[in-house]
Design an enzyme around this catalytic site. Structure first.
Site, PDB file in Angstrom:
ATOM      1  CB  THR A 114      37.814 -17.887  36.702  1.00 53.92           C
ATOM      2  OG1 THR A 114      38.703 -17.721  35.596  1.00 53.92           O
ATOM      3  CG2 THR A 114      36.415 -18.140  36.195  1.00 53.92           C
ATOM      4  CD  GLU A 115      32.499 -16.241  38.103  1.00 50.56           C
ATOM      5  OE1 GLU A 115      31.755 -15.720  38.937  1.00 50.56           O
ATOM      6  OE2 GLU A 115      32.625 -15.807  36.940  1.00 50.56           O
TER       7      GLU A 115
END
Length: 257
Positions: A114-115
């Protein structure tokens, strides 16, 4: 909030997923697979597309059948499990691997958290889970003068390769494209390709990673972003030194430094 989720998914599918997937499909066909790219879709998105925008999901499935598109694994819920609970992280990744196999017919070999959250501990788990490469952010303070255009290995790993995002080139499209105060505005596909063509022989790859919603949602159609992407691959491929590759292809073809 199902009503709001439905509204947003339908809007983004209409503005971004459907038109951009059509452009990518056409580019793959016109270049006979020389244009190649990768997607990381969360399980949450896949579920919402199935419920509220099935034509958009079908268009991603069609792309998976071209042989020119890689689907990169992440956590099923685009979550922060990696920084709070590694067992939960493992479970979410395992679930997402099964989901990608079910919908797109592939076992993912690349991973992006994530990110792009990444540290040595997370990389060790990603390697343990059998992935060949992981995507990360080209953070200046961590690179300490090194280039994000090389392939690295996290300390403690023996097989996993790290492919880092070139934030300068990526953000020219993702953030600066429609900024009228930017000295390079308006950005044309031919000029952007010319910037890429200045890469040196030591530059193994240029990692262009951006939110897919850049195309039509964050940067709306009126900015010219869709036409930009429609023409960019032709200008890039005009230079025989340059090609498009998926993360797995880049990792497989090059050693770590």
């Amino acid at each position: 909030d199902d009503d709001l989720n439905k509204l947003i998914v339908e809007r983004v599918a209409e503005r971004c997923y459907l038109p951009m997937n059509a452009i990518v499909q056409a580019l793959v066909e016109e270049t006979r697979g020389k244009f190649r790219c990768a997607y990381a879709l969360s399980g949450t998105l896949v579920t919402q597309l199935e419920r509220w925008a099935p034509k958009a999901l079908d268009s991603f499935i069609a792309l998976s059948r071209t042989g020119a598109v890689e689907f990169v694994c992440e956590t099923g819920y685009h979550s922060l499990a990696a920084v709070t609970d590694l067992e939960e992280f493992r479970a979410q990744v395992a679930e997402q691997k099964e989901r990608l196999k079910l919908y797109f017919g592939v076992w993912p070999r690349s991973f992006r958290n994530t990110e792009l959250i990444l540290d040595n501990r997370i990389a060790a788990v990603v390697e343990e889970l059998g992935f060949e490469c992981q995507l990360g952010e080209g953070v200046d303070r961590l690179l300490a003068g090194r280039s994000p255009r090389r392939i690295y290995r996290a300390r403690g790993c023996t097989k996993l390769k790290l492919l880092l995002r070139d934030y300068l080139f990526s953000d020219d499209i993702a953030f600066r494209f429609s900024n009228r105060e930017w000295p390079e505005y308006p950005l044309m596909a031919e000029r952007y390709a010319a910037w890429l063509q200045r890469a040196t022989a030591e530059d193994v790859f240029i990692g262009l990673f951006m939110d897919y919603e850049t195309f039509g949602e964050h940067q709306n159609k009126d900015t010219g972003i869709l036409e930009f992407m429609r023409h960019l691959p032709g200008f890039v491929l005009a230079d025989p030194r340059l090609s498009f590759q998926t993360p797995c292809e880049v990792a497989a073809a090059n050693p770590v430094v």
